[in-house]
Enzyme design. Structure first.
Site, mmCIF file in Angstrom:
data_model
loop_
_atom_site.group_PDB
_atom_site.id
_atom_site.type_symbol
_atom_site.label_atom_id
_atom_site.label_comp_id
_atom_site.label_asym_id
_atom_site.label_seq_id
_atom_site.Cartn_x
_atom_site.Cartn_y
_atom_site.Cartn_z
ATOM 1 N N ASP A 1 15.709 1.382 3.910
ATOM 2 C CA ASP A 1 15.567 1.039 2.516
ATOM 3 C C ASP A 1 16.773 1.629 1.799
ATOM 4 O O ASP A 1 17.295 2.662 2.207
ATOM 5 C CB ASP A 1 14.267 1.649 1.978
ATOM 6 N N ASP B 1 4.460 -1.962 5.901
ATOM 7 C CA ASP B 1 4.653 -0.886 6.865
ATOM 8 C C ASP B 1 3.497 -0.792 7.841
ATOM 9 O O ASP B 1 3.660 -0.729 9.047
ATOM 10 C CB ASP B 1 4.700 0.451 6.122
#
Lengths: 816, 675
Positions: B496, B585
């Site tokens: 990220d 996730d």
């Protein structure tokens, strides 16, 4: 004589002049020795082994010439009533000559001698040359067998095929029923006959060769073809063969049905039916490569055969009895004639090639349309029409006026079309595989050879007939890597199963054997993986990803000699580990009894003492029946420094990696470039490839492997040297699983109060040298270096994290 | 006189040679008349013919080529794949399946099976665009039998699916339709055309399903060698030592100390003997498989399930019932290695293909798709080793080396380089520092930036030696796991934009990943737990002694998981992830755990930065607790999977000298320990 030589093997050519010389000597100087030698040799039994049929082949031109001479002479001098025909058997002629000559001698001989004149000289010379010719002819018999015989075949009967017993089949003798399409091994095969064999090998009996004729004396078929003879020879030479008909489980008739076109169907069936153990064909195996005949070409042998198994080339899904018949290749005689060296995989000149002749015009049109569309990369070949020498046209192919050598041209192509002819099975498949060309099989419903065990997806592309026009785009969608894999696989299939009649016969028998003894069957990998893949691959014995339940716990095995005090301390320490479920003490001292029961520390788990017969290091890795858990902790009797947390954590790590060795201090192997050998390293390194088994967790199966499956003499070597058992275990586990060890926690050394005293520098040096030697020794026995190097070790999740110690699961993870 | 003597000697020589010839000739004539007898006692092989070299070949030189072709393929009475299935409809995107809607009221099972097929990637709503038309004939007990459907077309490209043996009379001719039914008899089964299904019990779970019973690899000591099926269900363990053939009443004198386990209990033995000839015996077969009890089938007259693709010799023993002694001896003498392998294979097959109705149906469709695909079908290795063909998509690759699962068998290694995939979410700051840190790794091959926010692309990117690709566009969260064709390496480092990593951390994590290419290797973890209070699964990102998930905002994994995520997960789950980005996730971790049946791996992460700038804040990863809808998300995903695949790990992999009190100069990954 030169023309004789053409059909004789070279040794005969060389010995012939000597033989002549001997005769001349005999005639001229009455050489007694030579005469004795000759007469001895000529009276040997092998002299009589030449069958007359041998001398009857029409293409022996020299032979005919010889016969003509002899016939002429006999007709003239023996006053034969009718001119003798040179086609008559040579040996008889020779005998005639002698008999006629001796008759004349008896009648006229004595009277002739004194009146001998010069004009008679020509007569004597002729007479002498007759004798000479006769001797030479007889001599031929001597040389001829020598050229075929190999020295180790003395026990095998030597006869001519022409000479086999003739069996007359009455026209009304029984005919077997047609093949039963519902046959399966458990219905049509009598497995009781195979119950004798402890080695899980079927026994195969071959019927003696006979020649079958009908009521009119007309043969039923060619007695035997070259290939069928080779096939039966291969079976006879294999482990499967038995000459005891009562012990046999499978019967192979010597009636040759490889090619249906060369036999008379009804009569052949009658011949089968009168075999001594025929019994409706039960347990009989027939080999057929070219089934069917014009006009409709059945895809299985038309000969009625009742329950017999059929090993056939060219089955379709409708005639093939899955699990009963065996689909075999159509042998290509070119395999033996042409030696095509293996060509590495990779792009080739042509993408797609069609080399079959005699294709149906519709197919040829389709193929030619492909060629027009894709140009150079597609090559469609046909028979050569304008070749001068007709004999070799089978080895040539043409495209327009360009001539190509066949089968060499196949090596120039990535893909080769194998189209159905009138028959489904095509011999070209074998040529294509030999060339390492990927066969594109366009034959709907064809059962590919040995498809029961061979994975043809890995070596071929099967295209439905109606998609023939799309063949190019279908092939182009295959990734290059897969194509190369297929090329390798194609060649491997040829080498293993197509190359010779022997390979075909043995693969067929192996398939049947595997059906009868399924628990000893050969695996998919053994059938299909090329040797290179078999070498490189590792099949982990513990391949199932599985985390054993924590509740099972582990068994600690303490190897001890006589350090009782230290042993008791270890026992007390280890018994504090929550997951310990049993403690096993291996008492390795034969001269001393273990302490009395009352003296042992009282612990919460069962404690067993095992006494050994010999003081050997390998006793530590013996698969004792007392081990009930899968996890084993091998621990020395002086390892008292490991904390309970450390051991418990080690067990937790083993549960996540049950197929690895999980230990504490790690060690490394290094390549010593100066010495050109492996070196043992125990310094501070960033890498690990071994763990010490002074304290290590592992699966109990490795105990079994260590004790019974350790390669070479490693086990004895370790016992003799009293060292390196841990390195041997590291090698073994890494070799069989292909995985690295797991080092747990920072611990680097086992320090024990007893051993520090003798832990001198010099001792350390010799120790290192010995350990290095072990690595080199083991690497050479394994033939490779199986150890894997890694840069990681396992710590508890929160190890040394800034986190309250009391909340950590394993706070006391110990020191170095 | 001289000449006379010479003549005399000449005559003598001549007569001697005549004599010799007469002798020889007569002798050989005699031998000809009496063929030589074989020597007694010598082994009799096939004779070596003297004229073997001169025998003719079975095929005359001219014959093979002349073997003139006829354009008609040989044909027989029944169907086979080539003759009765039209693959031309299946071009393009492989197998598309249309399911006939039920004609009338349907059972709950039927309904759920329909739903399961509709949720799969094979399904299409248009019968015209379908390549396979599926006729469900499921409700065995209700007595409802399907009638001839509209687009029947003589059954061409139809599959009649019967999970239970048909009680229906054949109301219509099957014609060219394929039949997938439970344990068909070998006589009616058409290999390569029909599909053999397992015989499922009535109460077989629809989805997920019970895992295999095997708790350990090797058989426990003292476990019975053999379990026998009882006539009325249940199993009886047999003591093989006493009786010669314990399953055959004729030769069994003493019933022995065998124990009988009645009812539906699973057998507890190494081998399970199944001798019934009726297809119903097949339900025992499945029981044995689940229990990890190696099935020993005595001459089954029914086809083993999915025998077209599954190599049953690796998991079961098919023996001849007529040789009981040999079978028993073979079982007793079987090597531990073979027993070990067979046991494990039963468990793998059970889990991969049989544990739920959904798996059975998907396997059926996968088998048919493999037939259509031809060369791009699953290689046998993919079917027969974990994780199985349903989880190893052949559309990804047909070379086993491309997958993360088969490196050992193939003797290959994963590639030594990785691609960094950086997701830039809403705030839209170019992650310059991160790019530099990642590009500093010696193992990095390329960097991809997924620019996913309103802001325009920045004009300049940091100067690196790495090839940098920017993929622009506002994307859904699930697009983070799209199999971009620009990813060329096996390993992906998913990041990220707000993650912060050091080069050392990246290097070490990648080296660890190379040892575990099928797992996820991450820096930050979270765990799931069973929440008694709420009766559901809970989720926590707090630091604990164990973990079961790694955050994909900084994790290494194999690029195959992108393909699996996008192409095999049900659409509903991916939508869920898009709607609740924190779920993505969890979903990825579920997927990888379901495939590997192993926990992920955690590697050390610089503690200070972790606290200063937590990776997990605000990104698509799970947020701090107050705003986390994660527990709900875990429950939803677990429901969709049908079971909880996540597993916990209690270890972290550190560099060998991590935080050891030795000179930092000795350590390879020094900066990992910097405060």
């Amino acid at each position: 004589m030169g023309s004789w030589g053409l059909s004789l093997a070279p040794p005969a050519m060389l010995t012939l002049p000597l033989y002549l010389q001997g005769i001349i000597n005999l005639g001229v100087s009455e050489n007694k020795l030579c005469f004795d030698l000759l007469s001895w040799r000529l009276s040997q039994s092998d002299m009589q082994r030449v069958e007359p049929s041998l001398l009857q082949y029409a293409d022996w031109r020299g032979h005919l010439f010889l016969r003509e001479e002899v016939a002429k002479f006999l007709s003239f001098y023996c006053k034969s009533p009718a001119p003798l025909r040179p086609e008559n058997e040579c040996e008889k002629e020779a005998v005639c000559v002698i008999m006629c000559a001796s008759v004349k001698y008896n009648i006229r001989g004595p009277a002739l001698i004194p009146r001998m004149k010069t004009k008679h000289r020509i007569y004597y010379i002729t007479l002498f040359s007759i004798v000479l010719l006769g001797l030479i002819a007889t001599g031929m018999f001597q040389f001829w067998p020598h050229s075929i015989e190999s020295s180790n075949d003395w026990n095998v009967e030597k006869r001519s095929v022409r000479d086999v017993p003739v069996v007359r089949l009455p026209a009304d003798s029984p005919i077997p029923e047609r093949g039963d399409l519902s046959c399966r091994m458990h219905t049509c095969f009598d497995v009781y006959r195979c119950g004798f064999n402890p080695k899980n090998k079927i026994k195969v009996y071959i019927y003696a060769l006979k020649k079958y004729v009908d009521d009119f004396g007309v043969p039923v078929s060619n007695t035997i073809s070259r290939e069928y003879n080779e096939l039966l020879t291969a079976i006879s030479d294999s482990d499967y063969y038995t000459d005891d008909i009562n012990r046999a489980c499978l019967f192979v008739p010597s009636i040759d049905v490889l090619n249906q076109n060369t036999l008379r169907i009804k009569e052949t069936a009658q011949a089968l039916a009168q075999l001594s153990r025929w019994d409706r064909g039960t347990n009989h195996l027939l080999f057929n490569m070219l089934p069917g005949g014009p006009p409709d070409y059945n895809t299985a042998l038309d000969v009625p055969r009742d329950r017999a198994l059929l090993a056939g080339g060219g089955f379709s899904t409708w005639t093939y009895r899955q699990g009963y018949d065996v689909s075999i290749p159509v042998y290509s005689p070119l395999s033996a004639e042409v030696d095509l060296p293996e060509k590495g995989p990779g792009p080739r000149r042509y993408f797609l090639i069609s080399s079959q002749v005699g294709l149906h015009p519709e197919y040829r049109e389709d193929l030619e349309a492909l060629q027009v569309k894709h140009g150079e990369s597609v090559l469609v070949l046909d028979k050569c029409t304008n070749l001068s020498e007709g004999g070799l046209s089978i080895r040539k192919r043409c495209h327009k006026h360009q001539v190509f050598d066949y089968p060499q041209v196949l090596q120039e192509a990535t893909f080769c079309v194998v189209l159905r002819g009138a028959r489904l099975g095509q011999a070209i498949l074998s040529d294509v595989l030999q060339a390492g060309c990927v066969p594109v099989v366009i034959a709907d419903s064809y059962i590919l050879p040995f498809s029961e065990v061979l994975d043809w997806k890995r070596a071929s592309v099967v295209v439905p007939e109606e998609k023939m026009s799309d063949v190019y785009s279908i092939l182009q969608s295959i990734p290059q890597r897969q194509i190369e894999e297929m090329q390798r696989q194609a060649r491997w299939f040829w080498e293993a199963y197509f190359q010779s009649i022997k390979a075909i016969a043995l693969a067929t028998l192996q398939i049947i054997n595997d059906r009868i003894y399924p628990y000893a069957a050969i695996s998919y990998e053994e059938w299909n993986d090329p040797p290179a893949v078999k070498w490189g691959s590792v099949s982990n014995p513990l391949f199932l990803p599985l985390i054993p339940p924590q509740s099972q716990g582990f068994t600690a095995i303490v190897l001890t000699y006589d350090r009782v005090e230290s042993l008791f301390r270890v026992i007390t320490e280890v018994s504090k580990v929550p997951s310990l479920s049993k403690l096993l003490v291996v008492w390795n001292n034969q001269n001393k009894n273990p302490p009395e029961d009352s003296l042992w520390p009282k612990i919460r788990v069962p404690l067993k003492v095992v006494r050994t017969a010999e003081n050997k290091l390998s006793n530590r890795f013996f698969p004792y029946d007392e081990i009930e858990t899968e996890a084993v902790l091998a621990i020395d009797d002086d390892i008292i420094m490991l904390t309970s947390d450390e051991l418990q954590f080690g067990y937790e790590v083993w549960r996540e990696f049950p197929d690895r060795l999980v230990g504490y201090p790690g060690r490394l192997h290094l390549w010593d470039h100066e010495m050109n050998k492996w070196k043992y390293e125990s310094e501070w390194t960033n890498e690990v490839s071994m763990v010490l088994t002074g304290a290590a967790f592992y699966h109990k199966y490795f105990n079994y492997l260590y004790t019974y499956k350790m390669p070479g003499d490693i086990k004895n070597w370790v016992d003799a040297h009293m060292n390196c058992e841990d390195i041997a275990m590291n090698f073994l586990v890494a070799n069989v699983t292909g995985k690295a060890v797991i080092k747990v926690t920072p611990r680097k050394k086992f320090k024990c109060p007893e051993c520090t005293a003798i832990d001198g520098l010099s001792l350390d040096q010799t120790h290192m040298v010995e350990r290095s030697e072990c690595i080199n020794k083991f690497a050479s026995v394994f033939g490779t270096m199986p150890l894997k190097v890694v840069e990681h070790r396992a710590d508890p999740v929160l190890y040394k994290d800034d986190f309250p110690e009391k909340l950590k699961s394993f706070p006391n993870i110990g020191s170095l | 006189m001289q000449s006379w003597r010479r003549r005399k000697s000449l005559w003598l020589a001549l007569s001697a040679s005549w004599l010799l010839l007469v002798l020889l000739g007569g002798f050989s004539l005699l031998r000809l008349a009496l063929p030589p007898r074989p020597r007694p006692g010598a082994p009799q092989g096939w004779p070596r013919w003297l004229d073997a070299e001169l025998l003719q070949s079975f095929s005359q030189a001219g014959e093979l080529p002349e073997d003139a072709a006829s354009p008609q393929a040989p044909h027989g009475g029944s169907c086979n794949w080539g003759a009765c299935f039209d693959t031309s409809k299946c071009r393009g995107d492989g197998l598309k399946v249309f399911v006939y809607p039920a004609s009338g009221p349907i059972s709950e099972t039927h309904h759920r099976i329909l739903a399961s097929i509709e949720g799969s990637r094979f399904h299409t709503f248009s019968p015209a665009g379908a390549c396979l038309l599926l006729l469900l004939s499921l409700d065995a007990q209700t007595g409802e039998c399907s009638s001839m459907p509209l687009q029947w077309n003589r059954g061409r490209n139809h599959l009649v699916l019967r999970l239970h043996p048909a009680p229906c009379p054949k109301t219509f001719q099957l014609g060219q339709a394929m039949v997938a039914e439970a344990s068909p008899t070998v006589d009616s089964f058409r290999p390569g055309f029909d599909v053999a299904l397992p015989f499922l019990p009535e109460a077989h779970p629809l989805r997920g399903g019970a895992p295999g019973q095997l708790q350990q690899h090797s058989p426990q000591p003292g476990i019975a060698l053999l379990a026998l099926e009882e006539e009325r269900g249940g199993w009886r363990t047999a003591d093989t030592g006493s009786s010669a053939c314990p399953w055959d009443a004729r030769c069994e004198q003493d019933p022995g100390p065998g124990q009988t386990q009645r009812g539906e209990t699973l057998p507890n033995a190494t081998f399970c003997l199944i001798s019934g000839h009726r297809p119903e015996a097949a339900s025992r077969f499945l029981q044995a498989l689940q229990a990890g009890c190696i099935p020993v089938l005595l001459s089954p007259r029914w086809e083993l399930p999915f025998s077209e693709v599954i190599d049953w010799t690796k998991a079961a023993i098919v023996a001849d019932e007529r040789l009981p002694l040999q079978v028993l001896a073979a079982l007793q003498e079987m090597s531990p290695a073979r027993v070990l392998a067979l046991r494990q294979q039963t468990q793998f097959l059970w889990d991969a293909y049989f544990s739920s109705v959904e798996k059975v149906i998907h396997t059926t469709l996968e088998v048919i798709q493999d037939r259509i695909f031809g060369t791009s079908a699953h290689p046998s290795l993919l079917w027969n080793s974990p994780p199985g063909a349903l989880l190893a998509l052949s559309t990804f690759s047909t070379s086993p080396q491309d997958f993360p699962f088969y490196h050992l068998q193939q003797g290959s290694r994963p590639e030594g380089r990785f691609s960094a995939l950086i997701w830039v979410g809403p705030p839209g700051q170019p992650p310059l520092k991160l790019i530099q840190a990642v590009a500093g790794s010696q193992h990095c091959a390329q960097i991809l930036v997924l620019w996913s926010n309103e802001r325009p692309l920045p004009s300049s990117w940091p100067e690196t030696a790495m090839p940098l690709t920017v993929i622009d566009g506002h994307r859904k969260v699930s697009d983070r796991f799209f199999p971009y064709s620009t990813i060329r390496t096996d390993a992906i480092l998913s990041l990220d934009a707000r993650s912060s990593l050091s080069t050392s951390e990246v290097d070490f994590a990648f080296v660890v990943w190379q040892s575990f290419p099928e797992r996820m290797v991450g820096f930050l973890t979270s765990s799931h737990f069973w929440d008694e209070a709420h009766g559901g699964w809970g989720y926590t990102a707090e630091r604990t002694n164990e973990f079961s998930m790694v955050l994909t905002t900084a994790a290494f994994y194999h690029r195959y998981y992108h393909t699996l995520f996008t192409h095999s997960l049900p659409k509903a789950l991916r939508t869920l992830a898009d709607e609740a980005p924190t779920c993505v996730d969890v979903l990825m971790n579920f997927l990888v755990a379901a495939v590997t049946k192993l926990p992920p791996i955690k590697v050390p992460y610089g503690k200070q930065r972790q606290e200063a700038a937590p990776l997990a804040s605000g990104g698509p990863g799970p947020r701090p607790k107050p705003q986390a809808p994660a527990p709900n998300c875990v429950n939803q995903i677990a429901a969709a999977f049908g079971h909880m695949p996540l597993l916990s790990s209690r270890l972290r992999l550190d560099p060998v000298l991590f935080k050891d009190p030795v000179s930092v100069q000795r350590k390879k990954y020094r900066s990992l320990e910097k405060p």
